[in-house]
Design an enzyme around this catalytic site. Structure first.
Site, short mmCIF file in Angstrom:
data_model
loop_
_atom_site.label_atom_id
_atom_site.label_comp_id
_atom_site.label_asym_id
_atom_site.label_seq_id
_atom_site.Cartn_x
_atom_site.Cartn_y
_atom_site.Cartn_z
N GLY A 43 -4.80 -55.22 -25.98
CA GLY A 43 -3.58 -55.66 -25.33
C GLY A 43 -2.51 -56.15 -26.28
N CYS A 252 -2.97 -36.92 2.59
CA CYS A 252 -2.27 -35.81 1.92
C CYS A 252 -2.16 -34.61 2.86
CB CYS A 252 -3.01 -35.42 0.64
SG CYS A 252 -2.36 -33.93 -0.14
N CYS A 255 -4.36 -31.54 1.07
CA CYS A 255 -5.81 -31.59 0.89
C CYS A 255 -6.48 -32.63 1.78
CB CYS A 255 -6.17 -31.83 -0.56
SG CYS A 255 -5.89 -33.52 -1.12
N CYS A 277 -0.44 -35.40 -2.52
CA CYS A 277 -0.99 -36.05 -3.71
C CYS A 277 -0.03 -35.89 -4.87
CB CYS A 277 -2.31 -35.40 -4.13
SG CYS A 277 -3.66 -35.70 -3.02
N CYS A 283 -5.54 -32.64 -6.20
CA CYS A 283 -5.23 -32.00 -4.93
C CYS A 283 -5.76 -30.56 -4.92
CB CYS A 283 -3.72 -32.02 -4.71
SG CYS A 283 -3.22 -31.72 -3.02
#
Lengths: 296, 258
Positions: A43, A252, A255, A277, A283
């Site tokens: 970080g 979605c 899909c 998606c 997808c």
């Protein structure tokens, strides 16, 4: 492997006149040193000597330099932009590396060893051995709260993160909830507050204890930082206003996925819209699977 | 009252190049005591306050603070994290200009609650209720908690600043001209409020001002400064009623009688 050997081994594959992966070996070394330091201090933003790349700032100069430094001839590269493999930025960067390294490229998350991304983490869970490289515009999460670089460095050094909490407080006071939807600040390994780059907060939980290595490159701001595998990444919140992710009223339209990040597409000027998606590979994979099931 | 002073200052000197800002200032401040520092503009009052509150390093001399954990400790011998922690928790600084002490782009509630969040408060409801309590104590309409301080009047901004400092229950408060730039009726209310808060919280305070009325109301003891040096030092009433030094006499006699 030295650059000559690399060139000899893959000379036929990649365009002549450039070093393997475009950057010279000294630069790659310098960037690798910065990456090692970044992984050692999860970080923490490590400054590095960002080079000029053949694409403009803001298009992924940081990510592309990190990718160029860690890519090897055996790697399989995937590049996504907003989750899609077929957008301009993704296509250009993928073509760039195909040309300058000759490595195999793919659109399948599962097959890739290196994934350079802008604004998304793939829906398919990552595994050990994969490297996810983020393009980062503003690496400093405290930048909008404290404009002085000298002061933000001191705040990181002393872990003085009160102002970040104040900004979340302000959101709740004004909107009744934490309104940040992307670039949602995280705390890495219970120490440094870090910008996850402008990914939607939907993706934040995926960063937590992820088996893959996550590298972040900011070209214009000249910073590299990293989240090593299996590192705790916590999204900041309040005890009584816990961190939540986006939800959609629909699944979605292509899909039927209910567990992925959906983009809202306006289909006509009569109010028609659909949700699909944002991760095109996920997808397409689901649709292929469903198609097989129906066929069988 | 404890046996140790909360702040012990010895031979404090601060030079800017060859210019003397303050020279050889020594005093003890006891818990719950309010010390007034008066003097004309350029007498070194503000520099003294900046040294005492660890914002400016003195050229010479020592400042010892009675920390909760380790007793009297030289403030400038502390590590920077420890010193910054002290500034955020145990000490409070009320600036002359509220713009120096407040985030103008952050709501009053955020400003007042910042110190709580800086030391790890993570419960919005609790922070909120404590902030409301403090806004009420400094007589600000609690309905304005989400308004930004730049929509407040000067006196209200000053009160938000006071609440922001007192919420961490500091033991030592530095006030730099707390009533400067306010009209007299607002000044009077602010002083009344300060006096009441100082009495109820038992906080020790150092008040820098050029207004003798302020110290007469607030301070137990008084230091008169001129040209960077302390020319007179004593109980407030004693100094104001029977000034010994020529400059103190001038200062006292310059008060306009209405």
């Amino acid at each position: 492997m030295t650059s000559d050997e690399t060139t000899a081994a893959f000379g036929a594959e990649h365009v002549a006149g450039y070093n393997f992966a475009y950057l010279d070996e000294q630069t790659k070394r310098m960037i690798r040193r910065a990456i090692l330091k970044a992984i050692a201090i999860p970080g923490y933003q490590v400054p590095f000597g960002s080079r000029e790349m053949p694409l403009p700032y803001g298009w992924g100069t940081g990510g592309i330099q990190v990718t160029a430094s860690v890519i090897g001839p055996d790697d399989v590269l995937k590049v996504i932009d907003q989750g899609a493999d077929d957008t301009t930025n993704a296509v250009s960067i993928r073509a760039f590396f195909a040309k300058t390294t000759g490595v195999a490229t793919t659109e399948r998350t599962a097959e890739a060893t290196l994934i350079q991304t802008r604004h998304r983490i793939p829906e398919t869970p990552l595994r050990e051995g994969q490297v996810l490289i983020y393009q980062v515009p503003i690496p400093e999460p405290l930048r909008w709260l404290e404009p002085r670089e000298s002061e933000t460095r001191k705040m990181h050094a002393l872990a003085e993160y009160g102002v970040m909490q104040v900004s979340l407080y302000e959101d709740i006071a004004r909107y009744g909830r934490i309104a940040k939807a992307y670039n949602y600040p995280v705390r890495v390994h219970a120490r440094y507050i870090t910008s996850p780059s402008p990914i939607p907060k939907f993706d934040n939980p995926k960063m937590d204890r992820n088996p893959a290595i996550q590298l972040f490159g900011a070209g214009r701001e000249r910073r590299i930082y990293a989240i090593p595998p299996y590192t705790a990444v916590e999204s900041l919140d309040f005890d009584d206003y816990p961190f939540t992710v986006e939800q959609w009223p629909e699944s979605c339209a292509l899909c039927g996925a209910t567990d992925s990040f959906l983009d809202e597409i306006v289909t006509n000027d009569k109010g028609g819209r659909m949700f699909i998606c944002s991760d095109t590979d996920y997808c397409a994979g689901r649709r292929a699977e469903n198609g097989e099931e129906t066929a069988a | 009252m404890t046996e140790r002073p909360i702040l012990r200052v010895r031979g404090l000197t601060r030079l800017y190049g060859r210019t003397v800002a303050c020279r050889n200032v020594s005093f003890d401040l006891w818990p719950g005591e309010v010390l007034g520092v008066v003097g004309e503009s350029g007498a070194g009052k503000t520099t003294l306050l900046k040294c005492l509150s660890a914002q400016v390093e003195p050229t010479d001399g020592t400042i010892e603070y009675d920390t909760r954990a380790d007793g009297l400790v030289d403030v400038f011998a502390l590590s920077e994290p420890a010193r910054r922690m002290l500034l955020r928790t145990d000490w409070g600084i009320v600036h002359q200009n509220p713009r120096d002490g407040l985030h103008m782009g952050v709501s009053a509630g955020g400003n007042v609650g910042e110190r709580l969040m800086a030391v790890g408060a993570r419960h919005y409801g609790n922070i909120r209720s404590e902030v409301l309590d403090w806004l009420d104590r400094v007589e600000i309409d609690t309905g304005r908690i989400d308004d930004r301080p730049d929509t407040f009047s000067g006196g209200m901004q000053q009160r938000v600043q006071i609440a922001r400092n007192l919420i961490s229950r500091p033991r030592l408060l530095f006030l730099d001209e707390p009533t400067g730039g306010l009209d007299v009726s607002v000044q009077a209310r602010l002083l009344d409020l300060l006096r009441q808060l100082v009495a109820s919280t038992g906080v020790a305070a150092i008040v820098v001002t050029h207004d003798l009325g302020v110290v007469r109301l607030l301070a137990h003891r008084l230091m008169v400064m001129r040209g960077g040096e302390v020319v007179e030092h004593g109980l407030t009433d004693q100094v104001l009623d029977d000034p010994q030094h020529a400059y103190s006499q001038l200062l006292v006699s310059s008060i306009l009688q209405v």
